[in-house]
Motif scaffolding. Structure first.
Motif, PDB file in Angstrom:
ATOM      1  N   TYR A  31      -6.958  -1.494  -3.034  1.00 49.09           N
ATOM      2  CA  TYR A  31      -5.856  -2.152  -2.340  1.00 49.09           C
ATOM      3  C   TYR A  31      -5.078  -1.149  -1.489  1.00 49.09           C
ATOM      4  O   TYR A  31      -4.704  -1.454  -0.341  1.00 49.09           O
ATOM      5  N   ASP A  32      -4.823   0.037  -2.030  1.00 49.50           N
ATOM      6  CA  ASP A  32      -4.016   1.020  -1.312  1.00 49.50           C
ATOM      7  C   ASP A  32      -4.654   1.492  -0.010  1.00 49.50           C
ATOM      8  O   ASP A  32      -3.978   2.091   0.830  1.00 49.50           O
ATOM      9  N   ALA A  41      -6.504  -1.690  -7.680  1.00 51.55           N
ATOM     10  CA  ALA A  41      -5.272  -1.141  -7.109  1.00 51.55           C
ATOM     11  C   ALA A  41      -5.590   0.025  -6.178  1.00 51.55           C
ATOM     12  O   ALA A  41      -4.968   0.198  -5.122  1.00 51.55           O
ATOM     13  N   LYS A 101      -0.801  -4.871  -7.944  1.00 50.01           N
ATOM     14  CA  LYS A 101      -1.829  -4.651  -6.917  1.00 50.01           C
ATOM     15  C   LYS A 101      -3.176  -5.189  -7.364  1.00 50.01           C
ATOM     16  O   LYS A 101      -3.938  -5.750  -6.558  1.00 50.01           O
ATOM     17  N   CYS A 144       0.842  -1.200   0.000  1.00 49.36           N
ATOM     18  CA  CYS A 144       0.000   0.000   0.000  1.00 49.36           C
ATOM     19  C   CYS A 144       0.879   1.254   0.000  1.00 49.36           C
ATOM     20  O   CYS A 144       1.832   1.352   0.772  1.00 49.36           O
TER      21      CYS A 144
END
Length: 357
Positions: free
Chosen positions: A68-69, A65, A282, A17
């Motif tokens: 995900y972060d 993505a 990601k 992340c």
């Protein structure tokens, strides 16, 4: 190949992340124009991690993505998804799918179903719009509701589905206004209204419609090898059942068979670099979160031990010596993430765990 499995809960520790910039709620519009994921400070008392999707379709602009972060944030995680994105007659049009919200529920992410209120006319196409902007006031109102909401993301997301028809109608009205003001012809209103009417009939109808569409997409993907994928195994459909009896339809890029073990492989490929981009990785890791938490994996009624695999390939011959320092750092963190969460990473046919970085 048809693979079925169950998922009873998610346990996962992310390592890749990125550090998220902090914005005040009063700067939400600016935040949405500058960052795909960020921390939102709410009156100096509470914070949430917020991401947003450019389109309702999960294959555009790396929404996985972006989500995900936010996963390493300890507080509430929220993602904003447009119920419709219509780029005009000469562009694409995507609709929200129930399975997208289901996946976010599995991950503990609160969904705000939003809509685009403003846009600009494309300079290249007569009937295409660009730079679409959410209704910021509505997003702020929903964020404030989440702040005081006491139940989990699943129950919040189910309540969002109840409002899907109403939000869809508002979205269509906004696109009519955009069309008039910019002189841009949009996609068929009749077909859009048909989809919206399905939503208005209620949660179960919307869920059923979206499941049917997801199933069709799953079947298409299972027989189509995308140009970006450099794979050699058997492509498979993957149907996951959760503890509430809901079904999620995915595809597995590749399945390998070895005695009583089945390797469930998500492939990411690069044509321009030794390894795929961080965003691609990601995107693949969101599948690893699912694959690494599967139980009772069965093929034709027989249960197998599953091993999740993230496979990274490229058009270039892999050489560690040619990796950039930034790529080495990514692979180091990826190696730690794989070890912590019990999945494999292959680069070409090499096991990342055996590589000294």
């Amino acid at each position: 190949m048809d693979v079925s499995a169950k998922i009873t809960g998610i346990k996962y520790w992310p390592f890749l992340c990125r550090d998220l910039k902090v914005y005040n709620l009063s700067d939400l519009d600016a935040a949405l124009s500058q960052d795909g994921s960020f921390i939102l400070d709410l009156y100096g008392k509470k914070r949430i991690a917020l991401s947003w999707w450019v389109s309702a379709k999960r294959t555009r602009s790396y929404p996985y993505a972006r989500v995900y972060d936010t996963l390493s944030f300890e507080g509430k995680k929220v993602t904003v998804i447009p119920i419709i994105k219509d780029e005009g007659r000469e562009g694409d049009r995507d609709f929200l799918q129930w399975d997208t919200i289901s996946l976010m529920s599995l991950l503990g992410v609160y969904v705000i179903i939003g809509y685009y209120k403003n846009a600009e006319k494309s300079k290249r196409y007569a009937h295409k719009i660009t730079n679409q902007r959410f209704d910021i006031q509505y997003i702020e109102e929903e964020i404030n509701r989440i702040l005081s909401y006491q139940s989990d993301a699943l129950h919040w997301n189910l309540s969002q589905i109840e409002k899907a028809g109403e939000i869809g109608k508002t979205a269509l009205c906004c696109y009519e206004k955009i069309s008039r003001e910019l002189g841009v012809e949009m996609h068929s209103k009749d077909s859009a209204e048909k989809r919206i009417n399905e939503l208005i009939r209620g949660k179960e109808t919307f869920m059923q419609l979206s499941r049917e569409l997801a199933k069709k997409a799953q079947n298409r993907e299972s027989v189509t090898k995308q140009p970006k994928e450099k794979l050699s195994g058997i492509k498979a459909t993957l149907t996951i059942k959760n503890y509430l009896g809901g079904y999620y339809f995915f595809t597995c890029d590749e399945v390998e068979i070895e005695n009583e073990t089945r390797y469930l492989i998500e492939g990411k490929h690069s044509k321009q670099s030794l390894i795929p981009s961080l965003e691609d990785i990601k995107d693949g890791l969101l599948k690893m979160i699912l694959f690494a938490n599967l139980k009772e994996v069965k093929i034709e009624g027989k249960e197998y031990k599953p091993i999740a695999v993230l496979k990274l390939t490229s058009d270039f011959r892999f050489s560690q010596e040619k990796l950039r320092s930034s790529q080495i750092e990514i692979l180091k963190l990826l190696k730690e993430e794989a070890r912590e969460n019990n999945f494999m990473v292959r680069i070409k046919d090499r096991d990342l765990m055996e590589m000294v970085l």
